[in-house]
Design an enzyme around this catalytic site. Structure first.
Site, PDB file in Angstrom:
ATOM      1  N   ASP A  53      -1.182  -6.317  -0.446  1.00 26.08           N
ATOM      2  CA  ASP A  53      -1.390  -5.592   0.635  1.00 26.08           C
ATOM      3  C   ASP A  53      -2.939  -5.416   0.927  1.00 26.08           C
ATOM      4  OD1 ASP A  53       0.050  -4.806   3.087  1.00 26.08           O
ATOM      5  OD2 ASP A  53       1.092  -3.108   2.120  1.00 26.08           O
TER       6      ASP A  53
ATOM      7  N   ASP B 204       0.668  -1.059   0.223  1.00 28.52           N
ATOM      8  CA  ASP B 204       0.187  -0.095  -0.029  1.00 28.52           C
ATOM      9  C   ASP B 204       0.911   1.106   0.241  1.00 28.52           C
ATOM     10  OD1 ASP B 204       0.889  -0.004   2.625  1.00 28.52           O
ATOM     11  OD2 ASP B 204      -1.182   0.067   3.634  1.00 28.52           O
ATOM     12  N   SER B 205       2.225   1.028   0.229  1.00 31.15           N
ATOM     13  CA  SER B 205       3.240   2.058  -0.260  1.00 31.15           C
ATOM     14  C   SER B 205       2.942   2.769  -1.603  1.00 31.15           C
ATOM     15  CB  SER B 205       4.404   1.585  -0.179  1.00 31.15           C
ATOM     16  OG  SER B 205       4.847   0.617  -0.977  1.00 31.15           O
TER      17      SER B 205
ATOM     18  N   GLU C 292       9.147  -4.385  10.640  1.00 34.54           N
ATOM     19  CA  GLU C 292       9.311  -3.167  10.146  1.00 34.54           C
ATOM     20  C   GLU C 292       9.948  -2.365  11.143  1.00 34.54           C
ATOM     21  OE1 GLU C 292       6.746  -0.962   7.388  1.00 34.54           O
ATOM     22  OE2 GLU C 292       8.128   0.733   7.349  1.00 34.54           O
TER      23      GLU C 292
ATOM     24  N   LYS D 284      -0.964  -9.485   2.725  1.00 32.87           N
ATOM     25  CA  LYS D 284      -0.268  -8.986   3.869  1.00 32.87           C
ATOM     26  C   LYS D 284      -1.269  -8.290   4.644  1.00 32.87           C
ATOM     27  CE  LYS D 284       2.974  -5.548   3.753  1.00 32.87           C
ATOM     28  NZ  LYS D 284       2.683  -4.818   4.571  1.00 32.87           N
TER      29      LYS D 284
ATOM     30  N   GLU E 249      -1.298  -5.403   8.444  1.00 32.57           N
ATOM     31  CA  GLU E 249      -0.452  -4.869   9.495  1.00 32.57           C
ATOM     32  C   GLU E 249      -1.361  -5.315  10.736  1.00 32.57           C
ATOM     33  OE1 GLU E 249      -0.147  -0.674   9.094  1.00 32.57           O
ATOM     34  OE2 GLU E 249       0.966  -0.839   7.262  1.00 32.57           O
TER      35      GLU E 249
HETATM   36  O1  KIV Z   1       3.497  -1.163   1.710  1.00 34.37           O
HETATM   37  C1  KIV Z   1       4.660  -1.656   1.738  1.00 34.37           C
HETATM   38  O2  KIV Z   1       5.379  -1.320   0.761  1.00 34.37           O
HETATM   39  C2  KIV Z   1       5.288  -2.198   2.868  1.00 34.37           C
HETATM   40  C3  KIV Z   1       6.694  -2.400   2.967  1.00 34.37           C
HETATM   41  C4  KIV Z   1       7.238  -1.169   3.424  1.00 34.37           C
HETATM   42  C5  KIV Z   1       7.121  -3.586   3.813  1.00 34.37           C
HETATM   43  O3  KIV Z   1       4.305  -2.474   3.749  1.00 34.37           O
END
Ligand code: KIV
Length: 278
Positions: free
Chosen positions: A84, A45-46, A184, A115, A117
């Site tokens: 994500d 989600d970056s 992280e 993934k 959080e």
């Molecule tokens: O969203 C992302 O790119 C991440 C990485 C920083 C692990 O969660």
């Protein structure tokens, strides 16, 4: 023939050989990362900051994630693909909604797993997603979606209380069925202890050398994004400077009349031109 990277294959490498993970959000980068032999591609989600210009990850929607994940899913052939889960795709503690959103990554985008959080509080949601047949990477430590309540984008686990909480999170999420735990911004020695304690692999970003795998944000690592202001985003190339140089050269060539050249243009017969009354 390309042999696809699998979760059991990565888990079997714990303690013997490290694995690599990088982000990709579109087809060109999925191809480059995949062909370079990176084991895992994260559609993170970056992308909210890197691709969409948001100030953080919180505004990213499930639809935006799927749009980008589909491009990666269509392109990468070898790497294991991780989609994500964006902010509020699962945090409402409604397992049915969490499973439905996780399933979109699998059904619509061709991801291999998701993934999210998490802390120990999210263990029941991880369990529900895993029970639905979807493998999960649990992301702990600095969790950017909720960074404001963690004191900002800063290292996590520095005090005894925080360190104990992180170990408890990691164990609870492993117990809930996460196939890997991403750490992280966690002190290296604490990440080493967590890695040694877990049966599943750890994946580190700003978490030292002892994690089983490492991940970076590709655009930051290549100099295509200014960065998140954290010390762990090592630069491996200055691709932004290289691209900018090409763009400036194009503009200069247009202005000076040296582009397009004959090789970039099409010919027409002189007889046609002679007959043309304009
Ligand atoms: O969203 C992302 O790119 C991440 C990485 C920083 C692990 O969660």
């Amino acid at each position: 023939m390309t042999t696809k990277v699998t979760i059991p294959a990565l888990q079997a490498r714990k303690g013997s050989s490290k694995f690599t993970m990088l982000t990709a959000y579109d087809a060109p980068f999925a191809r480059l990362v995949d062909e370079a032999g990176i084991d895992v591609i994260l559609v993170g989600d970056s992308l909210g900051m890197v691709m969409l210009g948001y100030a953080g990850t919180a505004p990213v929607t499930m639809d935006e994630m799927i749009h980008h994940a589909r491009a990666v899913g269509r392109t990468a052939k070898r790497a294991l693909l991780v989609g994500d889960m964006p902010f509020l795709a699962y945090q409402l503690h409604d397992p049915a909604e969490a499973v439905r959103n996780a399933a979109r990554h699998i059904k619509e985008a061709g991801m291999d797993c998701v993934k999210l959080e998490a802390t120990a509080k999210h263990a029941p949601l991880v369990r529900a997603i895993v029970d639905a047949g979807i493998a999960v990477v649990a992301h702990i430590g600095l969790t950017p979606q909720t960074a404001a309540s963690l004191g900002g984008m800063t290292v996590q686990g520095g005090s005894l209380e925080q360190a104990r909480a992180l170990v408890a999170d990691a164990l609870a999420l492993e117990e809930a069925g996460a196939w890997a735990v991403l750490l992280e911004a966690v002190p290296a020695a604490l990440a080493q202890r967590i890695t040694a304690r877990l049966r599943v692999p750890t994946i580190g970003i700003g978490a030292g050398l002892d994690c089983d795998g490492q991940v970076l944000v590709t655009h930051e690592m290549l100099g295509l994004f200014p960065g998140f202001g954290l010390p762990f985003g090592k630069r491996y190339a200055e691709a932004g400077d290289f691209i900018s140089q090409g763009i400036r050269q194009y503009a200069a060539d247009v202005m000076s009349g040296s582009f397009p050249e004959a090789a970039n243009s099409f010919d027409i017969g002189q007889d046609v031109l002679d007959a043309l009354d304009v």
